[in-house]
Design an enzyme around this catalytic site. Structure first.
Site, PDB file in Angstrom:
ATOM      1  N   ASP A 118       0.825  -1.200   0.000  1.00 22.99           N
ATOM      2  CA  ASP A 118       0.000   0.000   0.000  1.00 22.99           C
ATOM      3  C   ASP A 118       0.866   1.259   0.000  1.00 22.99           C
ATOM      4  OD1 ASP A 118      -1.720  -2.135   0.734  1.00 22.99           O
ATOM      5  OD2 ASP A 118      -3.136  -0.710   1.556  1.00 22.99           O
ATOM      6  N   LYS A 156      -3.192  -6.105   3.484  1.00 17.75           N
ATOM      7  CA  LYS A 156      -4.257  -6.977   2.986  1.00 17.75           C
ATOM      8  C   LYS A 156      -4.003  -8.452   3.265  1.00 17.75           C
ATOM      9  CE  LYS A 156      -5.972  -3.210   1.649  1.00 17.75           C
ATOM     10  NZ  LYS A 156      -4.847  -2.438   2.148  1.00 17.75           N
ATOM     11  N   SER A 207      -5.754   5.417   4.447  1.00 13.22           N
ATOM     12  CA  SER A 207      -4.717   4.650   5.119  1.00 13.22           C
ATOM     13  C   SER A 207      -4.945   4.735   6.614  1.00 13.22           C
ATOM     14  CB  SER A 207      -3.348   5.226   4.771  1.00 13.22           C
ATOM     15  OG  SER A 207      -2.372   4.743   5.665  1.00 13.22           O
TER      16      SER A 207
END
Length: 558
Positions: free
Chosen positions: A82, A125, A471
């Site tokens: 990310d 994730k 985030s």
């Protein structure tokens, strides 16, 4: 109890001679194949610090499994960073990777008929994906988180990747020099491990311990702490015990366990992404959990952990202070969690936290009588823009009301250009749409934009809402996961430049100040945007994904 109940189907009997022959080709012996086969799902990848060290940990897990009487078989999944993809087209792949990781763990475990599985995870994730796979299969298993990165040091202060994103905005505003930005960039991430604050990775690590899917105390050991190798080795003993006792993931994934998980997010000021991921895991486990439940639990749970992004400390500090055990002991004493929830070790949560040790003088986890805030940080807002709800994270420092003109952008890139181009002003409400699960596709995180807003000095005077995500490092008055998203015909699609938008966190309201009739008229004129991708994985995901209010999981067409 037959510990090889599943794997006998691939190793035993005359007809399985070809399979045994192929196993022997890569070093497995008859003795190995007589033991339970334990999958080791490794999310190692050489593209990011979060998962970079997982080869070492997986090797230790396998040593532990062999020592405890099992035969480990390691396999890999994919992972997407990310932090590295933030603000780029590549960020669309991040949430989509959650489904692919879960699918790959499920596929290999089903295909190879493993008796149990240990999932070794790192970046954002991979953790919820592992839990989703365990929920689908109900296969004996556990999750080991690779651990947090150590903080960097800049001018005598601990810093994290959050500081780099905010430094970009400060540099664009002329507040710091190019050299200062480079200096911060060079020291913020000093080695392997996941982002250091209570961002999404560390939030989901906490959640896994509180839900009982990870042995308590294992996850919070930092990535490069020498103790992490021993923790990984000990997973071998734990997983064989899980198999021996017949403990199944769905026995642990109860309604009470999910409420405990939500309480841990609220008490630590954790990531809004936890809402998306816990809804997804609950759907896979067939546990009734709705977005409003996060509000209910958050309202009764005090904020106790003084962690970044809004607090002073990093995840490694919380580990040294006493870790998740100490946090859970506080919450249990205040009757904020369910004590009898079972864990993967076979002990109840109450039994696990009896061994909590508080470091003398620690300032990371507040006492119950002096919480940082009387209620948790998660707030679910609803209104004519978000009839299915959206998620805000309120640490106690943000203003609770905001009213201002909408500045509407159809993509994150357009919004970022406006922020760094000094086109956003105090009082504005930045609206970023067509970035939801379907419309993105992939529901990108907006840390580049939110970090730039803070860096520009507008964090206390500008609000933001989006059908995309944030985030865990995001802070300020920001509402994400606006549902239904624009691409599904959600009313966020009707907002126009200059419309007045009102946030009222105390009343849990997010609305645009136009009449129902005007809203209906605008939506009648609305046309669905053309999908950004016509073929490939992004197109398949967009065709199958559900609303963020349902966890943005993929489902076959009805």
């Amino acid at each position: 109890m037959d510990l090889k109940q599943r794997s006998r189907g691939i190793t035993d009997g005359r007809d399985r001679a070809p399979a045994r022959s192929m196993f022997k080709a890569i070093g497995f012996t008859d003795a190995d194949l007589r033991k339970p086969l334990i999958g080791v799902a490794n999310t190692w990848i050489e593209t990011m610090p979060c998962n970079f060290h997982l080869r070492r940990l997986s090797a230790k897990v396998k040593e532990g499994i062999r020592a405890a009487g099992g035969t480990p078989m390691e396999f890999n999944t994919i992972a997407i960073s990310d932090g590295e993809t933030m603000g780029t087209e590549g960020m669309r792949a991040s949430l989509i990777s959650r489904e692919l990781i879960a699918d790959s763990i499920e596929l290999v475990c089903r295909g190879q008929l493993f008796d149990a599985v240990v999932c070794v995870v790192g970046c954002d994730k991979t953790t919820p994906a592992a839990a989703m796979a365990l929920a689908r299969m109900d296969l004996p298993g556990l999750i080991l988180y690779g651990g947090t990165i150590a903080p960097g040091t800049y001018r005598g202060k601990d810093i994290t990747i959050q500081d780099v994103f905010e430094a970009v905005g400060a540099n664009a505003a002329g507040k710091i020099t190019d050299q200062e930005l480079l200096d911060i960039e060079n020291v913020a991430c000093p080695g392997a491990g996941a982002c250091g604050g209570q961002y999404t990775a560390n939030t989901m690590s906490t959640v896994m311990e509180m839900m009982g899917l990870s042995p308590m105390g294992f996850n919070s050991v930092p990535a490069m702490d020498p103790q992490k190798d021993q923790v990984a080795f000990d997973c071998g003993k734990v997983i064989m015990n899980v198999l021996q006792k017949g403990i199944r993931p769905r026995q642990l994934m109860t309604r009470e366990a999910f409420e405990n998980a939500i309480a841990s997010v609220a008490a630590t000021g954790g990531s809004t992404n936890s809402v998306l991921h816990l809804l997804a895991i609950a759907r896979e486990a067939e546990v009734a959990l709705e977005i409003d439940d996060f509000q209910t639990v958050s309202e009764r749970t005090p904020l106790l952990a003084d962690l970044k992004p809004s607090g002073r400390f990093v995840a490694a500090d919380m580990h040294r202070a006493g870790g998740v055990r100490l946090l859970a002991r506080r919450l249990l004493k205040g009757k904020h969690i369910h004590s009898e929830a079972k864990t993967v070790t076979g002990l109840t949560l109450k039994e696990e936290i009896e061994s909590a040790v508080e470091s003398p003088g620690q300032a990371v986890i507040a006492s119950l009588d002096k919480p940082l805030k009387k209620t948790g940080g998660l707030v679910i807002l609803k209104g004519n823009i978000a009839p299915e709800g959206c998620v805000a994270k309120i640490s106690g420092h943000e203003r609770l009301e905001h009213r201002g003109p909408a500045r509407v952008f159809e993509s994150e890139e357009d919004a970022m250009a406006a922020v760094t181009g000094k086109k956003i002003h105090a009082g504005d409400v930045v609206v970023i749409r067509n970035e939801g699960p379907k419309g993105g596709p992939g529901m990108r995180e907006m840390l580049s934009v939110t970090g730039a807003i803070v860096g520009e000095g507008l964090g206390s005077s500008v609000a933001l809402l989006t059908d995309g995500r944030f985030s865990g490092a995001t802070h300020g008055l920001m509402a994400g996961h606006v549902s239904p998203e624009a691409a599904l015909g959600g009313p966020i699609a009707a907002v126009r430049e200059g419309d007045i938008i009102r946030f009222d966190v105390s009343q849990r309201i997010l609305e645009v100040e136009i009449s129902d009739e005007v809203l209906r008229q605008r939506m009648q004129e609305w046309k669905p945007p053309r999908p950004r991708y016509q073929t490939g994985v992004f197109a398949k995901y967009a065709a199958l994904v559900s609303s963020a209010s349902q966890g943005a999981i993929t489902r076959p067409p009805a």
